[in-house]
Enzyme design. Structure first.
Site, PDB file in Angstrom:
ATOM      1  N   LYS A  28       0.864  -1.188   0.000  1.00  0.00           N
ATOM      2  CA  LYS A  28       0.000   0.000   0.000  1.00  0.00           C
ATOM      3  C   LYS A  28       0.893   1.227   0.000  1.00  0.00           C
ATOM      4  CE  LYS A  28      -3.986  -1.683   2.547  1.00  0.00           C
ATOM      5  NZ  LYS A  28      -4.575  -1.614   3.877  1.00  0.00           N
ATOM      6  N   HIS A  37       2.050   6.683   2.997  1.00  0.00           N
ATOM      7  CA  HIS A  37       1.398   7.988   2.892  1.00  0.00           C
ATOM      8  C   HIS A  37       1.984   8.992   3.873  1.00  0.00           C
ATOM      9  CE1 HIS A  37      -0.961   7.120   6.426  1.00  0.00           C
ATOM     10  NE2 HIS A  37      -1.384   6.000   5.879  1.00  0.00           N
ATOM     11  N   HIS A  66       2.450   8.208   7.460  1.00  0.00           N
ATOM     12  CA  HIS A  66       3.637   7.407   7.763  1.00  0.00           C
ATOM     13  C   HIS A  66       4.887   8.274   7.779  1.00  0.00           C
ATOM     14  CE1 HIS A  66       1.074   3.966   6.121  1.00  0.00           C
ATOM     15  NE2 HIS A  66       1.230   3.732   7.417  1.00  0.00           N
TER      16      HIS A  66
END
Ligand code: ARG
Length: 569
Positions: A127, A130, A133
């Site tokens: 994933k 983003h 993070h």
């Protein structure tokens, strides 16, 4: 270094019933210079002494007998006793300490023998990494450096999200259409596409969903094919994440993610069963937390599979046993406040010592708000972090091209400034506040920004280079640094160690970030008011020494935040 606060407290202790430590905790740093450098409020004594606090302040002041070479003046203002540090003592102690300890100035050994586990970054495999993070990475890594500077033994853990039912889906998608996607080249983007596609198919066709579940079950059971693909997803994703970690220069001691706990959850379930608190609820197994005003904590789903919470509980057990931690920190956005409250509560049922369960700390942070219109985004709203970091670097490169095209190592400097700007922007406010992401603001070289800090550092550096030497303190007449602007800088330097401790106590790197801006601004005033190079030799030496000390502290303070300093810019 002379501990002025402690000296004052010792004197107060002699004339009151209070302990030195207690007095120290009452002493305040007044907001403006007229009120001195340290202030002791007398309100607390009013009850025991049965006198008005103002009267107590006056009486105590008469009895206190502090060494004038340390504290030059003591004054009463209302209920406060204000202490004014002797500037000569201040100058000498600060500059001696900085020149002796250099980049170790401000460090300490208060953490010696103590272990701190820090769980940060922790993105999910397959994933996008983003912006949340990014915050976790930057804040966690700063805390790691701050605690290490205070002598703690830190263990940095990237608790990768590499487990869960979504991998059953990804495996199914990959089985069906793997050859259509170039996951080697562009793993996260391509895997995301596969995930979206298989999810849609699952909605249409129940049997596909069953196949996905089956894959996850196989993965759990160690089926060779499933494990192999899963490993591939993990490796490719990590390789992509690593590019971001390299840009940020962030490291971990362990990459044990959720999958690592797959064989360690049975024990959690057994311990919880033994506690008698694990109950059936609509086919699932949960820990009821109603008496703690929380929804139940889901331990086992209806189909028998474990959850994010179960894995975190297994991780607590493992971290207790492996690291014998004094504290375990978890850095995530505030969206997970409830999750951590729940697992911290449930961890009390695992039969581990209170000294562990009481020292689990969630460190939440706010969201990132983008100033719209200026951010280059790919698909929809997901901002690719690597693009963002690279954009910052290339914007800085442009600025350098227009302002200082002759600069050496332009690319390296642009990287240091571009990355520093993003990190500083992330750390400049109390972490729980939402962060505004605005290019113009964070790259403003005159604002309260990373580039500004770096610019001031470069100035200190070029002054030293211009002079061609660093004066030795024993040859410097420290009396020449007693003007207001110099004293302000010296006081700021003096506080560095305290600032680091405060920042660690509150888990707030922003305290250091703000401090560095204060120091830069104080230096800037000093520099504007005082000619340095070309003054009479003794004046030049004194001012140069102060400049040198500022450079050292700016650099090591920035390093604690994960920001590097260029030598030129
Ligand atoms: N992977 C999670 C996420 O992206 C964060 C994990 C935080 N750490 C933990 N031990 N739960 O939201």
């Amino acid at each position: 270094m002379i501990d002025f606060k402690n000296k004052i407290s010792e004197e107060i202790a002699k004339v009151t019933q209070l302990e030195v430590k207690e007095i120290e905790s009452y002493i305040e740093m007044p907001p403006n210079e007229e009120m001195g450098d340290y202030s002791f409020p007398c309100f607390r004594l009013a009850k025991t002494l049965k006198k008005a606090p103002q009267v107590i302040a006056q009486e105590l002041k008469e009895q206190i007998n502090v060494d004038e070479s340390l504290i030059e003046k003591v004054e009463v203002m209302n209920a406060y006793i204000n202490f004014f540090v002797n500037p000569k003592a201040l100058t000498e102690t600060v500059l001696t300490e900085v020149t002796e300890k250099k980049e170790k100035f401000g460090s300490s050994n208060i953490g010696e023998g103590k272990n701190i586990v820090i769980d940060y970054s922790s993105p999910n495999i397959a994933k996008p990494f983003h912006i949340g993070h990014l915050r976790s990475t930057v804040i966690g890594s700063a805390l790691y450096k701050i605690y290490s500077f205070l002598g703690y033994n830190c263990i940095g853990i990237n608790h990768l999200g590499d487990y869960g039912t979504q991998f059953g889906k990804l495996i199914e998608g990959y089985k069906r259409w793997g050859t259509e996607y170039n996951i080697e080249e562009n793993p996260i983007d391509e895997l995301t596409k596969i995930y979206v596609r298989i999810n849609n198919l699952c909605k249409e066709d129940e049997s596909v969903l069953d196949a996905c579940r089956d894959n996850f079950k196989k993965l759990e059971d160690g089926d060779t094919y499933c494990v192999e693909i899963w490993k591939k997803f993990r490796e490719l994703s990590l390789k992509e994440f690593q590019r971001i970690y390299d840009l940020l220069d962030v490291k971990f001691d362990s990459l044990n993610g959720e999958a690592f706990y797959s064989d360690k959850m049975q024990e959690v379930v057994e311990l919880l069963e033994k506690s008698g608190k694990l109950i059936e609820s609509e086919g699932a197994r949960v820990i009821d937390l109603e008496d703690k005003q929380m929804p139940p904590c889901l331990i086992e789903k209806t189909n028998g599979s474990t959850t994010y919470a179960t894995r975190d509980l297994a991780a607590i057990l493992y971290r207790v046993r492996t690291y014998n931690f004094d504290k375990a920190l978890y850095v995530t956005s505030y969206e997970q406040i409830l999750h951590f409250k729940q697992i911290f509560e449930v961890s009390k049922l695992l039969g581990i010592d209170e000294k562990y369960t009481e020292n689990l700390v969630h460190i939440p942070f706010g969201m990132v708000q983008l100033k719209t219109g200026k951010m280059s985004t790919r698909e929809g709203n997901i901002i690719k972090l690597e693009d963002l970091l690279n954009e910052s670097i290339s914007r800085v490169k442009e600025i350098i091209e227009t302002k200082n095209p002759e600069l050496e190592d332009k690319d390296e400097v642009a990287k240091i400034i571009g990355i520093g700007a993003v990190i500083f922007n992330d750390l400049y406010n109390s972490r729980i506040k939402d962060e505004i992401f605005d290019w113009d603001e964070m790259l403003n070289f005159n604002g309260e920004t990373g580039p500004y800090l770096q610019y001031i550092y470069v100035r200190t550096n070029s002054l030293i280079n211009k002079a061609g030497y660093v004066p030795e303190i024993k040859n410097v007449d420290l009396k020449l640094l007693q003007d207001k602007a110099s004293i302000k800088v010296l006081k700021c330097l003096y506080n560095f160690g305290d600032i680091i401790k405060q920042s660690a106590d509150k888990y707030e790197p922003y305290i250091i970030a703000r401090y560095l801006i204060d120091l830069s601004q104080a230096f800037s005033s000093f520099y504007n008011e005082n000619k340095i190079i070309g003054e009479k030799q003794e004046i030049q030496d004194a001012r140069l020494l102060l400049t040198y000390a500022v450079g050292i502290v700016l650099k090591s303070g920035a390093k604690l935040l994960g920001i590097k300093m260029p030598n030129k810019m």
